[in-house]
Design a protein around this motif. Structure first.
Motif, PDB file in Angstrom:
ATOM      1  N   ALA A  71      13.215 -16.102 -13.717  1.00 48.11           N
ATOM      2  CA  ALA A  71      12.956 -15.412 -12.446  1.00 48.11           C
ATOM      3  C   ALA A  71      11.475 -15.264 -12.139  1.00 48.11           C
ATOM      4  N   ALA A  72      10.597 -15.607 -13.083  1.00 44.09           N
ATOM      5  CA  ALA A  72       9.163 -15.355 -12.919  1.00 44.09           C
ATOM      6  C   ALA A  72       8.583 -15.945 -11.636  1.00 44.09           C
ATOM      7  N   PRO A  73       8.895 -17.208 -11.258  1.00 43.75           N
ATOM      8  CA  PRO A  73       8.328 -17.724 -10.001  1.00 43.75           C
ATOM      9  C   PRO A  73       8.741 -16.905  -8.782  1.00 43.75           C
ATOM     10  N   ALA A  74       9.991 -16.437  -8.765  1.00 47.45           N
ATOM     11  CA  ALA A  74      10.447 -15.615  -7.642  1.00 47.45           C
ATOM     12  C   ALA A  74       9.715 -14.282  -7.606  1.00 47.45           C
ATOM     13  N   LEU A  75       9.518 -13.673  -8.765  1.00 43.19           N
ATOM     14  CA  LEU A  75       8.825 -12.388  -8.823  1.00 43.19           C
ATOM     15  C   LEU A  75       7.351 -12.538  -8.461  1.00 43.19           C
ATOM     16  N   LEU A  76       6.745 -13.638  -8.884  1.00 44.11           N
ATOM     17  CA  LEU A  76       5.353 -13.891  -8.503  1.00 44.11           C
ATOM     18  C   LEU A  76       5.225 -14.116  -6.997  1.00 44.11           C
ATOM     19  N   ALA A  77       6.161 -14.865  -6.434  1.00 46.93           N
ATOM     20  CA  ALA A  77       6.145 -15.079  -4.987  1.00 46.93           C
ATOM     21  C   ALA A  77       6.338 -13.762  -4.248  1.00 46.93           C
ATOM     22  N   TYR A  78       7.228 -12.934  -4.765  1.00 46.69           N
ATOM     23  CA  TYR A  78       7.454 -11.627  -4.152  1.00 46.69           C
ATOM     24  C   TYR A  78       6.188 -10.778  -4.203  1.00 46.69           C
ATOM     25  N   ALA A  79       5.562 -10.723  -5.385  1.00 46.08           N
ATOM     26  CA  ALA A  79       4.343  -9.923  -5.544  1.00 46.08           C
ATOM     27  C   ALA A  79       3.233 -10.438  -4.633  1.00 46.08           C
ATOM     28  N   ALA A  80       3.086 -11.764  -4.540  1.00 50.23           N
ATOM     29  CA  ALA A  80       2.035 -12.344  -3.698  1.00 50.23           C
ATOM     30  C   ALA A  80       2.251 -11.989  -2.232  1.00 50.23           C
ATOM     31  N   LEU A  81       3.482 -12.095  -1.767  1.00 46.09           N
ATOM     32  CA  LEU A  81       3.757 -11.809  -0.360  1.00 46.09           C
ATOM     33  C   LEU A  81       3.542 -10.339  -0.042  1.00 46.09           C
ATOM     34  N   ARG A  82       4.062  -9.443  -0.881  1.00 42.40           N
ATOM     35  CA  ARG A  82       3.915  -8.020  -0.608  1.00 42.40           C
ATOM     36  C   ARG A  82       2.451  -7.588  -0.723  1.00 42.40           C
ATOM     37  N   THR A  83       1.694  -8.196  -1.627  1.00 42.95           N
ATOM     38  CA  THR A  83       0.264  -7.887  -1.735  1.00 42.95           C
ATOM     39  C   THR A  83      -0.475  -8.348  -0.489  1.00 42.95           C
ATOM     40  N   PHE A  84      -0.127  -9.530   0.009  1.00 44.09           N
ATOM     41  CA  PHE A  84      -0.725 -10.039   1.247  1.00 44.09           C
ATOM     42  C   PHE A  84      -0.448  -9.089   2.411  1.00 44.09           C
ATOM     43  N   VAL A  85       0.786  -8.643   2.540  1.00 41.94           N
ATOM     44  CA  VAL A  85       1.151  -7.704   3.605  1.00 41.94           C
ATOM     45  C   VAL A  85       0.361  -6.411   3.457  1.00 41.94           C
ATOM     46  N   LEU A  86       0.238  -5.925   2.223  1.00 38.55           N
ATOM     47  CA  LEU A  86      -0.488  -4.676   1.984  1.00 38.55           C
ATOM     48  C   LEU A  86      -1.969  -4.823   2.332  1.00 38.55           C
ATOM     49  N   LEU A  87      -2.565  -5.970   2.002  1.00 41.31           N
ATOM     50  CA  LEU A  87      -3.971  -6.193   2.328  1.00 41.31           C
ATOM     51  C   LEU A  87      -4.186  -6.251   3.838  1.00 41.31           C
ATOM     52  N   VAL A  88      -3.321  -6.962   4.535  1.00 44.49           N
ATOM     53  CA  VAL A  88      -3.430  -7.016   6.000  1.00 44.49           C
ATOM     54  C   VAL A  88      -3.275  -5.621   6.585  1.00 44.49           C
ATOM     55  N   PHE A  89      -2.306  -4.873   6.084  1.00 42.07           N
ATOM     56  CA  PHE A  89      -2.103  -3.516   6.565  1.00 42.07           C
ATOM     57  C   PHE A  89      -3.327  -2.650   6.279  1.00 42.07           C
ATOM     58  N   GLY A  90      -3.929  -2.815   5.099  1.00 39.92           N
ATOM     59  CA  GLY A  90      -5.101  -2.017   4.746  1.00 39.92           C
ATOM     60  C   GLY A  90      -6.278  -2.292   5.674  1.00 39.92           C
ATOM     61  N   VAL A  91      -6.546  -3.545   5.971  1.00 43.81           N
ATOM     62  CA  VAL A  91      -7.637  -3.901   6.881  1.00 43.81           C
ATOM     63  C   VAL A  91      -7.348  -3.367   8.277  1.00 43.81           C
ATOM     64  N   TRP A  92      -6.122  -3.547   8.729  1.00 42.58           N
ATOM     65  CA  TRP A  92      -5.715  -3.079  10.063  1.00 42.58           C
ATOM     66  C   TRP A  92      -5.845  -1.556  10.155  1.00 42.58           C
ATOM     67  N   ALA A  93      -5.347  -0.859   9.120  1.00 41.22           N
ATOM     68  CA  ALA A  93      -5.407   0.607   9.121  1.00 41.22           C
ATOM     69  C   ALA A  93      -6.854   1.096   9.120  1.00 41.22           C
ATOM     70  N   HIS A  94      -7.717   0.403   8.364  1.00 43.73           N
ATOM     71  CA  HIS A  94      -9.137   0.804   8.333  1.00 43.73           C
ATOM     72  C   HIS A  94      -9.768   0.676   9.715  1.00 43.73           C
ATOM     73  N   LYS A  95      -9.456  -0.409  10.409  1.00 40.12           N
ATOM     74  CA  LYS A  95     -10.010  -0.603  11.754  1.00 40.12           C
ATOM     75  C   LYS A  95      -9.482   0.433  12.735  1.00 40.12           C
ATOM     76  N   GLU A  96      -8.242   0.882  12.518  1.00 37.80           N
ATOM     77  CA  GLU A  96      -7.646   1.879  13.411  1.00 37.80           C
ATOM     78  C   GLU A  96      -7.999   3.306  13.006  1.00 37.80           C
ATOM     79  N   GLY A  97      -8.669   3.446  11.854  1.00 36.47           N
ATOM     80  CA  GLY A  97      -9.034   4.774  11.391  1.00 36.47           C
ATOM     81  C   GLY A  97      -7.898   5.548  10.760  1.00 36.47           C
ATOM     82  N   HIS A  98      -6.891   4.849  10.257  1.00 41.30           N
ATOM     83  CA  HIS A  98      -5.738   5.495   9.623  1.00 41.30           C
ATOM     84  C   HIS A  98      -5.859   5.396   8.104  1.00 41.30           C
ATOM     85  N   GLY A  99      -5.311   6.386   7.421  1.00 40.16           N
ATOM     86  CA  GLY A  99      -5.257   6.333   5.968  1.00 40.16           C
ATOM     87  C   GLY A  99      -4.082   5.486   5.506  1.00 40.16           C
ATOM     88  N   ILE A 100      -4.276   4.715   4.439  1.00 38.25           N
ATOM     89  CA  ILE A 100      -3.217   3.853   3.915  1.00 38.25           C
ATOM     90  C   ILE A 100      -2.199   4.663   3.132  1.00 38.25           C
TER      91      ILE A 100
END
Length: 398
Positions: free
Chosen positions: A39-68
């Motif tokens: 299952a490792a490739p699936a879990l790595l893909a899952y972690a990569a995607l959710r981390t990407f989403v979290l990073l985009v959300f973090g940058v977006w939230a910072h620009k909007e002045g919201h706390g993550i």
């Protein structure tokens, strides 16, 4: 032959005979590690995607002045669960709309309360970390079901698509979706592999986690009872009897706490979550797609997810998915579409319905490399955009 050869042979046999045979624990550990490696490739893909989403959300939230952290750990439904962990449940029904915490099932808040005793940090932080940890257990279970039915490639794609669910950001929030999906995925896997007691026990825990646990209980119960047609199976019967106990237990407890047999359903009426046969859902469909001159974008997304889920269920039927998966997603859809409750949460309620994504995973598995690349990239970008939009742009989210 050397004169010492017989003695050496005897010593070798004696040494081998003294080695302990692999025990059940060793075999179980070995199988678990092998399954994790698969299952490792699936879990790595899952972690990569959710981390990407979290990073985009973090940058977006910072620009909007919201706390993550507040948005992920201590807002909206997270506040209800944290309130239950801090103060427990209401003792009376009351008359206020959308205000009685007995509508929220107990397993997640009480697990957070227990973990907070031994894990440093606030209960909100513990709840967020716990939900994120459960998401990996869920992702592993999603992969296991896909791998069991169609092989490793489909299992990996199914896990990735589940990670890309438009409102999948709740998988890493202080919500119950990850915990419930973990129970659902592994319970369905247990049914597919004939582990009925495990299937029933996990379904019972799911029934203590979310109201839609009744969908999983229905799947395990029905399939377990159908198995009995081929002859008495104590394990299948035990699993079928265990499956609804969590949901029934909480519903019964609410009735006792409020002193009325319909106590839980009275609470749901205060939250406008009565089943109306889909009348309110159809009204919303018509309003958002036909008559609303300036529809809210997020509500259009919710509508698209609901309609797409119905279409995917039709494809699931055409693909002749195993009965446990069809019953689970079918009852889940009936509850979500047939409720007259809050509309904007409907897409989130379908996050645990990962078998609906199997037709898409199969399609991508058979696609050309170019089509697969475009599909994967589009799904990832969509997940990042809608996750940020839901929490930062739409005023009533999540």
């Amino acid at each position: 032959m050397s004169p010492t050869a017989p003695a050496e042979a005897a010593l070798l046999l004696e040494t081998r005979s003294c080695r302990p045979a692999p025990g059940p624990a060793t075999g179980l550990r070995g199988r678990g590690l092998a399954a994790l490696r698969r299952a490792a490739p699936a879990l790595l893909a899952y972690a990569a995607l959710r981390t990407f989403v979290l990073l985009v959300f973090g940058v977006w939230a910072h620009k909007e002045g919201h706390g993550i952290w507040p948005a992920l750990a201590a807002d909206w439904d997270s506040k209800w669960y944290l309130g239950i962990a801090d103060h427990g449940y209401e003792h009376t029904l009351g008359t206020r709309r959308d205000a009685n915490n007995l509508a929220f099932f107990p397993l997640y808040p009480y697990l957070v309360k227990a973990l907070a005793v031994v894990v440093p940090g606030s209960r909100a932080t513990v709840g967020l970390l716990f939900a994120a940890g459960c998401s990996f257990v869920a992702a592993w279970g999603v992969f296991a079901v896909g791998d069991r039915l169609h092989g490793r490639r489909v299992g990996i794609l199914l896990t990735f698509l589940w990670a890309c669910y438009p409102v999948g950001i709740v998988q890493w929030m202080g919500y119950t979706e990850s915990l419930f999906t973990a129970f659902a995925a592994w319970s369905l896997y247990a049914v597919l592999t004939g582990r009925w007691v495990w299937a029933g026990a996990l379904a019972a825990l799911a029934g203590l986690t979310r109201p839609t646990g009744v969908a999983l209980a229905a799947a395990v119960c029905l399939c377990g009872l159908l198995t009995l047609r081929r002859g008495l199976s104590r394990r299948a019967l035990c699993g079928a009897l265990l499956a609804p106990l969590g949901w029934l237990g909480y519903v019964g407890w609410v009735g006792l706490r409020l002193g009325r047999w319909d106590g839980y359903f009275a609470v749901q009426r205060l939250w406008r979550n009565e089943l109306d046969g889909g009348i309110e859902t159809l009204r919303r469909f018509r309003g958002h797609l036909a008559y609303d001159s300036s529809p809210e974008l997020f509500l259009v997304l919710v509508t698209a997810v609901l309609l797409g889920s119905v279409l995917l269920y039709g494809f699931s039927l055409a693909d002749r998915q195993p009965l446990p998966l069809l019953v689970f997603t079918g009852v889940l859809l009936l509850i979500v579409l047939g409720s007259g409750g809050v509309y904007f949460s409907r897409a989130r309620f379908l996050v645990p319905g990962f078998p609906l994504l199997l037709p898409l995973a199969l399609m991508l598995a058979r696609a050309s490399r170019r089509t697969l690349t475009v599909g994967v990239a589009g799904a990832a970008l969509g997940a990042a955009y809608w996750g940020g939009y839901m929490l930062l742009v739409w005023p009533s989210a999540p």
